[in-house]
Each structure stands twice: as C-alpha cells, then as structure tokens.
Design a protein around this motif. Structure first.
Motif, short mmCIF file in Angstrom:
data_model
loop_
_atom_site.label_atom_id
_atom_site.label_comp_id
_atom_site.label_asym_id
_atom_site.label_seq_id
_atom_site.Cartn_x
_atom_site.Cartn_y
_atom_site.Cartn_z
N UNK A 63 -4.62 9.11 12.96
CA UNK A 63 -5.91 9.18 12.28
C UNK A 63 -6.58 7.83 12.49
N UNK A 64 -7.89 7.81 12.61
CA UNK A 64 -8.60 6.54 12.79
C UNK A 64 -8.66 5.72 11.51
N UNK A 65 -8.93 6.36 10.41
CA UNK A 65 -9.10 5.66 9.15
C UNK A 65 -7.79 5.68 8.39
N UNK A 66 -7.16 4.51 8.28
CA UNK A 66 -5.88 4.38 7.60
C UNK A 66 -6.03 3.43 6.42
N UNK A 67 -5.17 3.57 5.45
CA UNK A 67 -5.21 2.70 4.27
C UNK A 67 -4.98 1.24 4.66
N UNK A 68 -4.08 1.02 5.59
CA UNK A 68 -3.81 -0.33 6.09
C UNK A 68 -3.84 -0.29 7.61
N UNK A 69 -4.66 -1.15 8.19
CA UNK A 69 -4.81 -1.16 9.63
C UNK A 69 -5.84 -0.12 10.05
N UNK A 70 -6.07 -0.05 11.34
CA UNK A 70 -7.05 0.89 11.87
C UNK A 70 -6.43 1.64 13.04
#
Length: 122
Positions: A63-70
């Motif tokens: 997934x592109x949008x992650x809680x930590x990192x991209x």
C-alpha cells in the motif's frame, strides 16, 4: 499423476498494509481464490523490507500510504535488492499520477482498492 503436478509450488506473497482488516481480507482472497501462500504481513515500510529480505517471496503487495514510512520508498528499496521481488501496489489513490510514480520507482503493477476482484489489471 506426475509428481511435479501433485504438489505445485504455491506463489509466496508478503503483504505490506497498515489497515489490519484490509490486509487480512486480502490474505484470505490470495489464499482461497488464487492459491497463494501469504508468508508474512507488515504494517510499515521497515518491517515490510525486513520481511521481503528474510522471506524472499515471489511477490510483495504494497500500500502507498502506511502508518510509518511510505510505500513509494519501500518500492525503491525493494527494487535495489540483489534479487528484487516483483511488487504490486494496491492503493486507495485514484489519480493516475500515483500509478505512474509507482511504476517509475520499480513496481510491476498498480491496482486501485476500488477495483473489483477479477477485473483488476496488472
């Protein structure tokens, strides 16, 4: 029956997705409908890279949008591994620009989360 066909190797997949429900549902679809083995799940880019390096999967779904990192940075990190796994992005971003950026970074495909199962094109 030929022994090679009796127990074919199932493709191994790592899922990198920070929404647990979506990740679990995706894992079920991959296992039951596509016969794949989910060999790991991570909710952030660092853990996803570690899992991909350790497990050496046949595919990494990001997934592109992650809680930590991209996810885009993870795709770039995966692309420079000694034996980089193919990467498929499954994203909620509808704009074509995101798909173009992912493919330019080394992803092998981009599927929108709004796509219907069976109609997604990679």
């Amino acid at each position: 029956m030929n022994a090679a066909h009796a127990n074919p190797k199932r493709p191994r997949v790592v899922i990198v997705e920070d929404h647990a429900l979506f990740a679990d549902c995706l894992a079920v679809v991959l296992k039951t409908r596509l016969g794949m083995e989910v060999c790991g799940q991570a909710s952030d880019a660092r853990s996803g890279l570690r899992l991909a390096t350790e497990q050496r999967p046949d595919l990494v779904i990001v997934d592109l949008t992650l809680a930590e990192g991209h996810g885009l940075e993870l795709i770039k990190d995966l692309a420079v591994l000694e034996s980089p796994p193919p990467t498929l992005v499954v994203s909620g971003h509808e704009e074509d620009l995101y798909a173009e950026r992912c493919l330019d970074a080394g992803a092998h495909g981009y599927v929108r989360k709004t796509s219907e199962i069976g109609r997604a094109h990679v």
